[in-house]
Design a protein around this motif. Structure first.
Motif, PDB file in Angstrom:
ATOM      1  N   SER A   1      41.878  36.823  48.004  1.00 29.66           N
ATOM      2  CA  SER A   1      42.331  37.714  46.949  1.00 29.66           C
ATOM      3  C   SER A   1      43.121  36.935  45.896  1.00 29.66           C
ATOM      4  CB  SER A   1      43.193  38.829  47.536  1.00 29.66           C
ATOM      5  OG  SER A   1      44.279  38.300  48.267  1.00 29.66           O
ATOM      6  N   SER A   2      43.267  37.557  44.739  1.00 33.04           N
ATOM      7  CA  SER A   2      43.988  36.923  43.640  1.00 33.04           C
ATOM      8  C   SER A   2      44.710  37.992  42.838  1.00 33.04           C
ATOM      9  CB  SER A   2      43.019  36.166  42.724  1.00 33.04           C
ATOM     10  OG  SER A   2      42.147  37.082  42.071  1.00 33.04           O
ATOM     11  N   MET A   3      45.568  37.563  41.932  1.00 36.08           N
ATOM     12  CA  MET A   3      46.278  38.494  41.078  1.00 36.08           C
ATOM     13  C   MET A   3      45.287  39.270  40.206  1.00 36.08           C
ATOM     14  SD  MET A   3      49.460  37.703  38.533  1.00 36.08           S
ATOM     15  CE  MET A   3      48.465  36.679  37.442  1.00 36.08           C
ATOM     16  N   ALA A   4      44.289  38.584  39.665  1.00 35.61           N
ATOM     17  CA  ALA A   4      43.284  39.241  38.832  1.00 35.61           C
ATOM     18  C   ALA A   4      42.533  40.313  39.616  1.00 35.61           C
ATOM     19  CB  ALA A   4      42.309  38.209  38.277  1.00 35.61           C
ATOM     20  N   LEU A   5      42.192  40.010  40.874  1.00 30.19           N
ATOM     21  CA  LEU A   5      41.498  40.988  41.706  1.00 30.19           C
ATOM     22  C   LEU A   5      42.409  42.168  42.029  1.00 30.19           C
ATOM     23  CD1 LEU A   5      39.530  38.655  44.149  1.00 30.19           C
ATOM     24  CD2 LEU A   5      38.579  40.121  42.355  1.00 30.19           C
ATOM     25  N   GLY A   6      43.716  41.906  42.115  1.00 35.59           N
ATOM     26  CA  GLY A   6      44.672  42.982  42.353  1.00 35.59           C
ATOM     27  C   GLY A   6      44.686  43.971  41.197  1.00 35.59           C
ATOM     28  N   ARG A   7      44.615  43.454  39.982  1.00 36.85           N
ATOM     29  CA  ARG A   7      44.587  44.326  38.807  1.00 36.85           C
ATOM     30  C   ARG A   7      43.315  45.176  38.807  1.00 36.85           C
ATOM     31  NH1 ARG A   7      47.111  41.741  33.384  1.00 36.85           N
ATOM     32  NH2 ARG A   7      47.071  44.002  32.980  1.00 36.85           N
ATOM     33  N   LEU A   8      42.193  44.557  39.120  1.00 34.51           N
ATOM     34  CA  LEU A   8      40.937  45.296  39.176  1.00 34.51           C
ATOM     35  C   LEU A   8      40.958  46.338  40.291  1.00 34.51           C
ATOM     36  CD1 LEU A   8      38.389  42.376  38.662  1.00 34.51           C
ATOM     37  CD2 LEU A   8      38.969  44.173  37.016  1.00 34.51           C
ATOM     38  N   ALA A   9      41.546  45.969  41.423  1.00 40.05           N
ATOM     39  CA  ALA A   9      41.604  46.891  42.560  1.00 40.05           C
ATOM     40  C   ALA A   9      42.427  48.128  42.212  1.00 40.05           C
ATOM     41  CB  ALA A   9      42.202  46.186  43.775  1.00 40.05           C
ATOM     42  N   PHE A  10      43.555  47.932  41.511  1.00 47.40           N
ATOM     43  CA  PHE A  10      44.386  49.083  41.172  1.00 47.40           C
ATOM     44  C   PHE A  10      43.671  49.991  40.167  1.00 47.40           C
ATOM     45  CE2 PHE A  10      47.869  51.153  38.720  1.00 47.40           C
ATOM     46  CZ  PHE A  10      48.303  51.991  39.751  1.00 47.40           C
ATOM     47  N   ALA A  11      42.972  49.407  39.221  1.00 50.26           N
ATOM     48  CA  ALA A  11      42.205  50.212  38.262  1.00 50.26           C
ATOM     49  C   ALA A  11      41.169  51.060  38.994  1.00 50.26           C
ATOM     50  CB  ALA A  11      41.529  49.296  37.241  1.00 50.26           C
ATOM     51  N   GLU A  12      40.526  50.467  40.003  1.00 47.65           N
ATOM     52  CA  GLU A  12      39.540  51.205  40.796  1.00 47.65           C
ATOM     53  C   GLU A  12      40.201  52.332  41.573  1.00 47.65           C
ATOM     54  OE1 GLU A  12      36.589  50.418  44.617  1.00 47.65           O
ATOM     55  OE2 GLU A  12      37.076  48.733  43.285  1.00 47.65           O
ATOM     56  N   LEU A  13      41.377  52.062  42.141  1.00 52.43           N
ATOM     57  CA  LEU A  13      42.085  53.087  42.908  1.00 52.43           C
ATOM     58  C   LEU A  13      42.494  54.258  42.029  1.00 52.43           C
ATOM     59  CD1 LEU A  13      44.363  50.945  45.279  1.00 52.43           C
ATOM     60  CD2 LEU A  13      42.391  52.348  45.923  1.00 52.43           C
ATOM     61  N   LEU A  14      42.935  53.958  40.819  1.00 48.00           N
ATOM     62  CA  LEU A  14      43.331  55.036  39.907  1.00 48.00           C
ATOM     63  C   LEU A  14      42.142  55.925  39.535  1.00 48.00           C
ATOM     64  CD1 LEU A  14      45.936  53.594  37.370  1.00 48.00           C
ATOM     65  CD2 LEU A  14      46.318  55.164  39.280  1.00 48.00           C
ATOM     66  N   ASP A  15      40.964  55.345  39.436  1.00 45.62           N
ATOM     67  CA  ASP A  15      39.763  56.134  39.164  1.00 45.62           C
ATOM     68  C   ASP A  15      39.490  57.100  40.323  1.00 45.62           C
ATOM     69  OD1 ASP A  15      39.330  54.952  36.728  1.00 45.62           O
ATOM     70  OD2 ASP A  15      37.913  53.460  37.500  1.00 45.62           O
ATOM     71  N   LYS A  16      39.791  56.642  41.545  1.00 45.14           N
ATOM     72  CA  LYS A  16      39.533  57.461  42.726  1.00 45.14           C
ATOM     73  C   LYS A  16      40.647  58.482  42.969  1.00 45.14           C
ATOM     74  CE  LYS A  16      36.860  53.861  45.129  1.00 45.14           C
ATOM     75  NZ  LYS A  16      36.776  52.988  46.333  1.00 45.14           N
ATOM     76  N   GLU A  17      41.878  58.104  42.655  1.00 41.74           N
ATOM     77  CA  GLU A  17      43.033  58.964  42.903  1.00 41.74           C
ATOM     78  C   GLU A  17      44.058  58.765  41.793  1.00 41.74           C
ATOM     79  OE1 GLU A  17      45.141  61.482  43.424  1.00 41.74           O
ATOM     80  OE2 GLU A  17      44.169  61.525  45.399  1.00 41.74           O
ATOM     81  N   PRO A  18      43.944  59.531  40.694  1.00 43.69           N
ATOM     82  CA  PRO A  18      44.848  59.349  39.546  1.00 43.69           C
ATOM     83  C   PRO A  18      46.318  59.556  39.875  1.00 43.69           C
ATOM     84  CG  PRO A  18      42.926  60.661  38.935  1.00 43.69           C
ATOM     85  CD  PRO A  18      42.897  60.536  40.422  1.00 43.69           C
ATOM     86  N   GLY A  19      46.620  60.344  40.907  1.00 39.82           N
ATOM     87  CA  GLY A  19      48.026  60.630  41.225  1.00 39.82           C
ATOM     88  C   GLY A  19      48.599  59.770  42.327  1.00 39.82           C
TER      89      GLY A  19
END
Length: 343
Positions: A225-243
């Protein structure tokens, strides 16, 4: 025409006899000074070492190893040297082995089981005095070859009641369970997981979900994993669960990326989003806000692995071939807002 570089290219390596002559000692004294210094005086050792530097002599450790049945080399296998959580283990292995007169030779598997097997075969062919593996060796064929080799093997950073030989680690599933219990104690309901796709990270996810009793939105990224992948992962999570209220991350590096992405979107940590990492990387305490993480004593894993290998090399019985070093959740400001009075 004479090639100016031919002398250096074709010159023969210095021999021990030349070292002895340069130091003014006998051949056997020079040999003892290099291979068994306790048998000669400090002054003689200094003269021989000076002669070694003067002649450029390189000891043939393989020849010496064939006589003593010791290579004075231990092979280490890590998924990736760039992963922060493994660095204390590698440093401790290097230091503890050096203190005992051994050297660490390192290989990277890249989280690839096929590459891991090939590296292990190469390592075994060199007949090291021990092999330290980060994680468990998953290939049944590779495990059997290691058992048959007779080389002391220590698997680390995982836990299993049937190791190849010896093991120093902890339960990843219990880590996941403990983090889930911690999240539940905070009353957070909308949870997410940002995780690498490696076996150990997925075990932690399994423990987390089992303790919750329900599945949660998950963003899976390729290891390491990397910091860049962390940013992408959080963006994906927000799409799945905005709250989202809290995110469990499979590494501190991934958590760092999640935190940066959250802050870039105007979210406050931990008031709007709580984050927990894994590994206890040094930088975690210095993030703003500081990162809650699952602390693993990686240095102790390295020291214990060396102790087990040296015991086997000395022919001693290993009383406890499986050592569970445990873990602890280190709570920081990414899950607990600091008291305003102490800011």
């Amino acid at each position: 025409m004479h090639d100016q570089n031919s002398d250096s290219v074709n010159s023969k390596p210095a021999r021990l006899r030349e070292v002895a002559e340069a130091a003014g000692v006998s051949l056997i004294t020079a040999s003892r000074a290099l291979s068994n210094p306790s048998l000669v005086s400090a002054a003689t050792i200094a003269r021989v070492q000076q002669a070694v530097e003067l002649t450029g002599y390189i000891p043939n450790l393989l020849a010496g190893g064939l006589k003593s049945k010791r290579s004075l080399m231990v092979a280490g296998l890590v998924p990736a040297i760039s992963v922060a959580q493994f660095l204390p283990t590698v440093q401790a292995l290097t230091s503890a082995l050096d203190d005992a007169g051994y050297q660490l030779i390192l290989g990277q598997s890249g989280y690839d089981h096929a590459r891991e097997g090939a590296l292990l075969d190469t390592m075994m062919s060199r007949r090291p005095d021990g092999i330290v593996v980060t994680g468990l060796v998953h290939s049944p064929a590779a495990r059997e070859r290691l058992r048959r080799s007779g080389i002391p093997v220590v698997e680390t950073w995982d836990l299993n009641d049937r190791p190849i030989d010896m093991l120093v680690g902890f339960s990843h599933q219990k880590v996941g369970e403990a983090v889930a219990e911690y999240f539940l104690s905070k009353g957070w309901k909308k949870l997410g997981i940002a995780t690498g796709d490696d076996h150990r990270a997925m075990l932690r996810r399994k423990g987390f979900v089992a303790t919750l009793g329900r599945d949660v939105p998950t963003a899976i990224v390729p290891a390491p994993s990397s910091m860049a992948l962390g940013r992408l992962a959080f963006a994906e999570l927000l799409d799945k669960e905005p709250g989202l209220q809290a995110v469990c991350c499979s590494s501190d590096t991934l958590a760092q990326g999640v935190q940066i992405e959250a802050q870039s979107r105007g979210l406050r940590i931990p008031q709007d989003l709580a984050i927990c990492g894994f590994g206890g990387a040094e930088f975690a305490a210095h993030m703003q806000p500081s990162l809650t993480t699952v602390q693993i004593d990686g240095a102790e894993i390295g020291r214990l692995a060396v102790r087990l290998i040296l015991q086997r090399c000395r022919g001693e019985k290993v009383e406890h071939p499986i050592i569970d070093v445990g873990f602890q959740i280190v709570e920081r400001h990414s899950t607990v807002a600091p008291d305003p009075a102490h800011r």
